[in-house]
Design a protein around this motif. Structure first.
Motif, short mmCIF file in Angstrom:
data_model
loop_
_atom_site.label_atom_id
_atom_site.label_comp_id
_atom_site.label_asym_id
_atom_site.label_seq_id
_atom_site.Cartn_x
_atom_site.Cartn_y
_atom_site.Cartn_z
N LYS A 128 0.81 -1.22 0.00
CA LYS A 128 0.00 0.00 0.00
C LYS A 128 0.84 1.27 0.00
N GLY A 129 2.16 1.10 0.04
CA GLY A 129 3.03 2.27 0.06
C GLY A 129 2.94 3.06 1.35
N VAL A 130 2.66 2.39 2.46
CA VAL A 130 2.55 3.08 3.75
C VAL A 130 3.89 3.04 4.47
N SER A 131 4.43 4.23 4.82
CA SER A 131 5.69 4.24 5.58
C SER A 131 5.38 3.91 7.03
N TYR A 132 6.29 3.14 7.62
CA TYR A 132 6.08 2.76 9.01
C TYR A 132 7.41 2.61 9.72
N GLU A 133 7.33 2.75 11.02
CA GLU A 133 8.52 2.55 11.85
C GLU A 133 8.45 1.13 12.38
N PHE A 134 9.52 0.37 12.19
CA PHE A 134 9.52 -1.02 12.65
C PHE A 134 10.29 -1.13 13.95
N SER A 135 9.69 -1.78 14.91
CA SER A 135 10.35 -1.98 16.20
C SER A 135 10.51 -3.47 16.42
N GLU A 136 11.77 -3.95 16.36
CA GLU A 136 12.05 -5.38 16.51
C GLU A 136 11.91 -5.79 17.98
N GLU A 137 11.07 -6.78 18.22
CA GLU A 137 10.86 -7.27 19.58
C GLU A 137 11.67 -8.52 19.84
N ASP A 138 12.23 -8.62 21.01
CA ASP A 138 12.87 -9.86 21.44
C ASP A 138 11.79 -10.67 22.13
N ILE A 139 11.31 -11.72 21.45
CA ILE A 139 10.16 -12.43 22.01
C ILE A 139 10.50 -13.26 23.24
N THR A 140 11.84 -13.40 23.51
CA THR A 140 12.22 -14.09 24.74
C THR A 140 12.30 -13.10 25.90
N ASN A 141 12.24 -11.82 25.57
CA ASN A 141 12.32 -10.78 26.59
C ASN A 141 11.45 -9.60 26.15
N LYS A 142 10.15 -9.76 26.34
CA LYS A 142 9.20 -8.81 25.76
C LYS A 142 9.29 -7.43 26.41
N SER A 143 9.21 -6.42 25.56
CA SER A 143 9.32 -5.04 26.07
C SER A 143 8.07 -4.67 26.85
N SER A 144 8.24 -3.69 27.73
CA SER A 144 7.09 -3.22 28.50
C SER A 144 6.08 -2.55 27.58
N LEU A 145 6.57 -1.99 26.46
CA LEU A 145 5.68 -1.37 25.48
C LEU A 145 4.74 -2.41 24.88
N LEU A 146 5.32 -3.57 24.52
CA LEU A 146 4.51 -4.64 23.93
C LEU A 146 3.45 -5.11 24.92
N LEU A 147 3.87 -5.31 26.16
CA LEU A 147 2.94 -5.79 27.19
C LEU A 147 1.83 -4.78 27.45
N GLN A 148 2.18 -3.50 27.30
CA GLN A 148 1.19 -2.45 27.50
C GLN A 148 0.21 -2.38 26.33
N LEU A 149 0.75 -2.55 25.11
CA LEU A 149 -0.09 -2.41 23.91
C LEU A 149 -0.90 -3.65 23.60
N ASN A 150 -0.44 -4.81 24.03
CA ASN A 150 -1.20 -6.05 23.80
C ASN A 150 -1.29 -6.86 25.08
N PRO A 151 -2.05 -6.36 26.04
CA PRO A 151 -2.13 -7.04 27.34
C PRO A 151 -2.85 -8.39 27.26
N VAL A 152 -3.68 -8.58 26.25
CA VAL A 152 -4.46 -9.81 26.16
C VAL A 152 -3.59 -10.99 25.74
N TYR A 153 -2.83 -10.82 24.66
CA TYR A 153 -2.02 -11.93 24.16
C TYR A 153 -0.52 -11.75 24.39
N LYS A 154 -0.08 -10.50 24.59
CA LYS A 154 1.34 -10.19 24.80
C LYS A 154 2.18 -10.69 23.62
N MET A 155 1.66 -10.58 22.38
CA MET A 155 2.38 -11.10 21.21
C MET A 155 2.49 -10.06 20.12
N ILE A 156 3.49 -10.27 19.29
CA ILE A 156 3.61 -9.48 18.07
C ILE A 156 2.84 -10.23 16.98
#
Lengths: 223, 227
Positions: free
Chosen positions: B31-59
């Motif tokens: 779609k030609g959409v620019s985006y910022e990519f944030s690489e997650e370490d799935i063995t050590n999940k960031s607090s941002l990820l846990l905050q943004l996806n509290p239900v599944y805690k997944m990317i």
């Protein structure tokens, strides 16, 4: 549209079948309800849903649509000029509705179903904990989605109301069977009020099974 | 495309080797959409990820103008409805329903069954391979007479089924069993070639060598025998 143009293969006790039935009611679409006999699958079902062999299946001019939530979206897309919108119009609200509907099927309902099958006290405790966590999520989701209105979808019932509300009869049957209040007004007041409103909706009432009848049926199939 | 304000922000929390994360990158790139990519370490999940996806805690988690969306199929539909260029889903309600059906089938049936191949041996493994092939046969039939599941061009099901093309089929080498042999699945093999002819796909799938290395390493960590 002639009622023979729209058929629904299903069963009165299935919450998944209830979903498209509510959607068709909302759109005032007449349909022929083809009921499957419990314990056997008709030729038509096997032919219409060769992948899963499961109900519900919507047949629209003989073209089959499978998977209950997908059928509900199809009904909303097809009869878009009739009745209220089943999905919200804003893309973010639609995403929230779809997210929670998927959560309900993958986590919440799975926990509910396992309650009926749960053996010992430890197992029951674990399931109760799962359901309580789920209910807490859904209580918050309801507050976020409804924005002060009576339903997840606002003034009228919609996709997410249907996705969760279809389980209310089974929820009551389970509560009776395990002697435990799963949906507790004290813990989830908004959700409890919503449940009452949902069950009274004119599109829902005709297709919601009576608790007593469903409890009898549950005894039969789980024995 | 409508003018977008400068404050419009698209961020993707993802993981380079995840098929669910990559499919979002494919959609955004299409779609030609620019985006910022944030690489997650799935063995050590960031607090941002846990905050943004509290239900599944997944990317993956897509964040658009500060609002998070989780679950890859939900994100894909959101992207399609928000950025209207190069539609991913068909317009026709029936075709749309079929696309959703097959996407769900890939994630809930094929993926779940195929995952079980790893770590199994002997008769148990043969049974799972057989079950996976039975499911894949439905996709095989869907591709007859088509370049892509979406028809003449890439669509929703193609994006979701990259899981089959570049994860299931890539790991055959490592797991040591040809789950998708070309003699049984000529259409699927033809489709993979078509995918590889697409610039967006080529750009958005994980580089093969690193990918295989990563999978081998993961399997070793899980104490699984690899070929």
């Amino acid at each position: 549209m002639a009622s023979s143009d729209v058929k629904l293969i299903g069963a009165w006790a299935s919450p998944f079948v209830m979903r498209p039935r509510i959607a068709l009611n909302l759109k005032s679409v007449p349909y022929e309800f083809l009921q499957e006999t419990f314990g056997s699958k008709s030729e038509l079902l096997l032919k219409s849903n060769p992948v899963h062999k499961k109900i519900p299946v919507l047949l629209h001019a003989d073209k089959p649509v499978c998977e209950s939530n997908i059928i509900v979206e199809y009904i909303d897309d097809t009869w878009s000029s009739s009745g209220p919108s089943i999905l919200p119009s804003d893309p973010y609200d639609r995403a929230m509705a779809r997210f929670w509907a998927a959560y309900i099927d993958e986590k919440w309902f799975v926990a509910l179903r396992s309650f009926l099958k749960a053996g010992g006290e430890e197992e029951k405790k674990a399931v109760i904990a799962q359901l309580e966590e789920g209910n807490a999520f859904l209580e918050k989701a309801f507050i976020d989605c409804s924005k002060g209105k009576p339903f997840f979808n606002g003034d009228n019932i919609g996709y997410l109301d249907i996705a969760l509300g279809c389980f209310l009869a089974w929820l009551r049957v389970t509560e009776l069977a395990v002697s435990h209040k799963i949906l507790d007004e004290a813990k989830t007041p908004s959700l409890s009020k919503w449940a009452e409103n949902f069950c009274n909706d004119p599109a829902v009432k005709p297709v919601m099974p009576e608790t007593a009848k469903l409890a009898e049926f549950a005894k039969k199939i789980f024995s | 495309m409508a003018e977008r304000s400068e404050s419009e922000e698209v961020k993707l929390l993802g993981m380079w080797a995840s098929p669910f994360s990559r499919r979002i990158e494919i959609a955004l790139t299409l779609k030609g959409v620019s985006y910022e990519f944030s690489e997650e370490d799935i063995t050590n999940k960031s607090s941002l990820l846990l905050q943004l996806n509290p239900v599944y805690k997944m990317i993956p988690v897509l964040v658009h103008n500060g609002k998070p969306i989780s679950e890859s199929l939900v994100i894909l539909e959101y992207i399609d409805e928000t950025w209207r260029d190069n539609p991913i889903l068909p317009q026709d309600p029936y075709e749309k329903a079929m696309a959703r059906f097959w996407a769900k089938f890939v994630d809930e049936q094929i993926y779940v069954t195929a995952m079980k191949v790893v770590g199994k041996i002997g008769e148990e493994r043969d049974a799972v391979v057989e079950a996976t092939r039975d499911l894949l046969m439905f996709l095989e039939k869907e591709l007859v007479g088509k370049d892509f599941f979406g028809g003449r061009s890439l669509g929703f099901v193609d994006i979701v089924a990259t899981l089959v093309a570049f994860w299931l089929m890539r790991t055959e080498e490592i797991v040591g069993v040809k789950v998708v042999p070309v003699d049984k699945f000529p259409e699927i093999h033809r489709w993979v070639k078509n995918l590889l002819g697409n610039d967006v796909i080529k750009k958005c799938i994980p580089p093969e060598d690193e990918h295989l290395q990563y999978i081998r390493a993961r399997m070793e960590k899980l104490n699984v025998k690899s070929a």
